[in-house]
Design a protein around this motif. Structure first.
Motif, PDB file in Angstrom:
ATOM      1  N   PRO A 197     -55.579 -12.623   1.153  1.00 33.52           N
ATOM      2  CA  PRO A 197     -54.726 -11.877   0.599  1.00 33.52           C
ATOM      3  C   PRO A 197     -54.320 -11.612  -0.697  1.00 33.52           C
ATOM      4  N   LEU A 198     -55.241 -12.530  -1.171  1.00 28.82           N
ATOM      5  CA  LEU A 198     -55.196 -11.630  -2.976  1.00 28.82           C
ATOM      6  C   LEU A 198     -55.416 -11.535  -2.946  1.00 28.82           C
ATOM      7  N   ALA A 199     -57.328 -11.084  -2.801  1.00 30.10           N
ATOM      8  CA  ALA A 199     -58.085  -9.795  -2.961  1.00 30.10           C
ATOM      9  C   ALA A 199     -57.903  -8.510  -2.595  1.00 30.10           C
ATOM     10  N   ALA A 200     -56.945  -9.396  -0.585  1.00 28.28           N
ATOM     11  CA  ALA A 200     -56.244  -8.032  -0.085  1.00 28.28           C
ATOM     12  C   ALA A 200     -55.095  -7.125  -1.163  1.00 28.28           C
ATOM     13  N   THR A 201     -54.457  -7.437  -2.234  1.00 29.36           N
ATOM     14  CA  THR A 201     -53.431  -7.795  -3.098  1.00 29.36           C
ATOM     15  C   THR A 201     -53.444  -6.920  -4.370  1.00 29.36           C
ATOM     16  N   SER A 202     -54.985  -7.246  -5.074  1.00 27.38           N
ATOM     17  CA  SER A 202     -55.599  -6.871  -6.187  1.00 27.38           C
ATOM     18  C   SER A 202     -54.979  -6.206  -6.768  1.00 27.38           C
ATOM     19  N   PHE A 203     -54.745  -4.934  -6.237  1.00 30.84           N
ATOM     20  CA  PHE A 203     -54.468  -2.901  -6.740  1.00 30.84           C
ATOM     21  C   PHE A 203     -53.430  -3.347  -6.429  1.00 30.84           C
ATOM     22  N   ASN A 204     -53.186  -1.762  -7.684  1.00 32.86           N
ATOM     23  CA  ASN A 204     -51.533  -1.321  -8.008  1.00 32.86           C
ATOM     24  C   ASN A 204     -50.843  -0.411  -7.188  1.00 32.86           C
ATOM     25  N   ARG A 205     -51.600  -0.060  -5.839  1.00 34.20           N
ATOM     26  CA  ARG A 205     -50.372  -0.173  -4.818  1.00 34.20           C
ATOM     27  C   ARG A 205     -50.011  -1.032  -4.628  1.00 34.20           C
ATOM     28  N   ALA A 206     -50.732  -2.247  -4.312  1.00 31.37           N
ATOM     29  CA  ALA A 206     -50.150  -4.248  -3.717  1.00 31.37           C
ATOM     30  C   ALA A 206     -49.268  -4.219  -4.069  1.00 31.37           C
ATOM     31  N   ILE A 207     -49.609  -4.300  -5.718  1.00 32.48           N
ATOM     32  CA  ILE A 207     -48.534  -4.673  -6.267  1.00 32.48           C
ATOM     33  C   ILE A 207     -46.840  -3.552  -6.023  1.00 32.48           C
ATOM     34  N   ARG A 208     -47.454  -2.644  -6.116  1.00 31.70           N
ATOM     35  CA  ARG A 208     -45.787  -1.746  -6.360  1.00 31.70           C
ATOM     36  C   ARG A 208     -45.363  -1.783  -4.697  1.00 31.70           C
ATOM     37  N   SER A 209     -45.872  -2.212  -3.243  1.00 28.56           N
ATOM     38  CA  SER A 209     -45.339  -1.918  -2.616  1.00 28.56           C
ATOM     39  C   SER A 209     -44.780  -3.370  -2.565  1.00 28.56           C
ATOM     40  N   LEU A 210     -44.908  -4.481  -2.674  1.00 34.50           N
ATOM     41  CA  LEU A 210     -44.778  -5.557  -2.399  1.00 34.50           C
ATOM     42  C   LEU A 210     -42.999  -6.232  -2.977  1.00 34.50           C
ATOM     43  N   GLY A 211     -43.949  -5.642  -4.626  1.00 34.48           N
ATOM     44  CA  GLY A 211     -42.430  -5.802  -6.162  1.00 34.48           C
ATOM     45  C   GLY A 211     -43.681  -6.572  -6.549  1.00 34.48           C
ATOM     46  N   ALA A 212     -42.863  -6.675  -8.037  1.00 36.14           N
ATOM     47  CA  ALA A 212     -43.664  -7.624  -8.503  1.00 36.14           C
ATOM     48  C   ALA A 212     -43.074  -9.490  -8.296  1.00 36.14           C
ATOM     49  N   ALA A 213     -42.065  -9.238  -7.915  1.00 38.33           N
ATOM     50  CA  ALA A 213     -41.289 -10.811  -7.665  1.00 38.33           C
ATOM     51  C   ALA A 213     -42.214 -11.613  -6.635  1.00 38.33           C
ATOM     52  N   ARG A 214     -42.866 -10.620  -5.697  1.00 36.58           N
ATOM     53  CA  ARG A 214     -42.848 -11.177  -4.577  1.00 36.58           C
ATOM     54  C   ARG A 214     -44.702 -11.294  -4.362  1.00 36.58           C
ATOM     55  N   TRP A 215     -44.802 -10.829  -5.436  1.00 36.49           N
ATOM     56  CA  TRP A 215     -46.652 -10.139  -5.977  1.00 36.49           C
ATOM     57  C   TRP A 215     -46.967 -11.041  -6.464  1.00 36.49           C
ATOM     58  N   GLN A 216     -46.169 -11.638  -7.517  1.00 34.64           N
ATOM     59  CA  GLN A 216     -46.462 -13.297  -8.219  1.00 34.64           C
ATOM     60  C   GLN A 216     -46.376 -13.732  -6.774  1.00 34.64           C
ATOM     61  N   LEU A 217     -45.543 -14.323  -6.523  1.00 36.92           N
ATOM     62  CA  LEU A 217     -45.349 -15.357  -5.536  1.00 36.92           C
ATOM     63  C   LEU A 217     -46.302 -15.305  -4.882  1.00 36.92           C
ATOM     64  N   LEU A 218     -47.108 -14.753  -4.078  1.00 37.07           N
ATOM     65  CA  LEU A 218     -48.174 -14.797  -3.123  1.00 37.07           C
ATOM     66  C   LEU A 218     -49.477 -15.310  -4.085  1.00 37.07           C
ATOM     67  N   HIS A 219     -49.608 -14.782  -5.320  1.00 34.72           N
ATOM     68  CA  HIS A 219     -50.471 -14.747  -5.870  1.00 34.72           C
ATOM     69  C   HIS A 219     -50.826 -16.488  -6.740  1.00 34.72           C
ATOM     70  N   ARG A 220     -49.611 -16.915  -6.793  1.00 33.12           N
ATOM     71  CA  ARG A 220     -49.472 -18.390  -7.186  1.00 33.12           C
ATOM     72  C   ARG A 220     -50.536 -19.233  -6.339  1.00 33.12           C
ATOM     73  N   ALA A 221     -51.132 -18.761  -4.970  1.00 33.01           N
ATOM     74  CA  ALA A 221     -51.809 -19.519  -4.749  1.00 33.01           C
ATOM     75  C   ALA A 221     -52.806 -19.643  -4.565  1.00 33.01           C
ATOM     76  N   VAL A 222     -53.652 -18.951  -5.523  1.00 35.12           N
ATOM     77  CA  VAL A 222     -54.815 -19.447  -6.493  1.00 35.12           C
ATOM     78  C   VAL A 222     -54.896 -20.541  -6.945  1.00 35.12           C
ATOM     79  N   TYR A 223     -53.680 -21.293  -7.557  1.00 31.86           N
ATOM     80  CA  TYR A 223     -53.560 -22.711  -7.557  1.00 31.86           C
ATOM     81  C   TYR A 223     -53.945 -23.738  -6.410  1.00 31.86           C
ATOM     82  N   ALA A 224     -53.657 -23.498  -5.297  1.00 34.20           N
ATOM     83  CA  ALA A 224     -53.764 -24.291  -4.091  1.00 34.20           C
ATOM     84  C   ALA A 224     -55.479 -23.800  -3.758  1.00 34.20           C
ATOM     85  N   VAL A 225     -56.103 -22.154  -3.874  1.00 36.73           N
ATOM     86  CA  VAL A 225     -57.765 -22.011  -3.970  1.00 36.73           C
ATOM     87  C   VAL A 225     -58.542 -22.828  -4.430  1.00 36.73           C
ATOM     88  N   VAL A 226     -58.187 -22.651  -5.603  1.00 35.99           N
ATOM     89  CA  VAL A 226     -58.805 -23.540  -6.602  1.00 35.99           C
ATOM     90  C   VAL A 226     -59.305 -25.667  -6.399  1.00 35.99           C
TER      91      VAL A 226
END
Length: 206
Positions: A133-162
């Motif tokens: 889901p991080l790769a699938a939402t790594s585009f400007n359109r996904a950021i606009r669709s999700l909203g900045a706050a939800r997009w940032q929350l989703l991409h905090r999953a990178v900490y779990a990934v690493v």
């Protein structure tokens, strides 16, 4: 003054294409080694290990963008973070594909039980699934669709990934009692995650 010059350099139009080409060099080296049969006595293991190493390295590079940007005032570094993250996913997919093809012969009847049975493969697979889901939402359109706050929350999953990637690497190396590289990655990841905690604390008390 030096930071200003570096900032201008990072904003140059050639930087992104250059980083893209550099990020592809490990793939090119592994592909050439496979085609010319120069990967050693066990080419399959070399490909699986090489793609896995580069997945973890690109995850670390992606996480390093924010601390470097904050520490040195290099806002332009942020424009490279998306590309580095996508390359981490690219090498992660290659890593899993090499395992599934070269070790398991693309046989789901063997792959699925093997994932369930071996902990280090299970956590590695979980890390890759979290990256989807991080790769699938790594585009400007996904950021606009999700909203900045939800997009940032989703991409905090990178900490779990690493962290899952590090655990995958640790368990893989534990079978050979070889922890030297694991310790290096653990130290790098601890610094990168620790910086974020320190930065948040420093901003609260300032």
């Amino acid at each position: 003054m030096a930071a200003t010059g570096l900032q201008r350099l990072l904003l140059h139009a050639a930087v992104k294409p250059l980083v893209f080409v550099l990020a592809l060099l490990p793939f090119a080296a592994l592909l050439q080694g496979a085609l010319t049969n120069t990967l050693g006595a066990n080419p399959a293991e070399a490909l699986i290990r090489g793609t896995g190493d580069w997945t973890l390295r690109f995850l670390c590079l992606t996480l390093a963008v924010t601390p470097l940007r904050q520490a040195f005032g290099l806002a332009a570094l942020a424009r490279l973070r998306r590309m580095l993250g996508l390359f981490a996913f690219f090498y992660g997919v290659l890593h899993f594909a090499c395992y599934a093809w070269l070790d398991m012969g693309l046989d789901l009847g063997l792959i699925l039980p093997d994932i369930a049975k071996r902990n280090f493969i299970l956590v590695g697979t979980a890390a890759l699934v979290l990256m989807l889901p991080l790769a699938a939402t790594s585009f400007n359109r996904a950021i606009r669709s999700l909203g900045a706050a939800r997009w940032q929350l989703l991409h905090r999953a990178v900490y779990a990934v690493v962290l899952l990637g590090l655990l995958h690497f640790f368990w893989m190396r534990s079978g050979k009692n070889d922890y030297a590289e694991v310790a290096v990655y653990a130290a790098v990841i601890a610094v990168l995650l620790g910086w974020r905690q320190w930065w948040r604390y420093a901003r609260k008390v300032s």
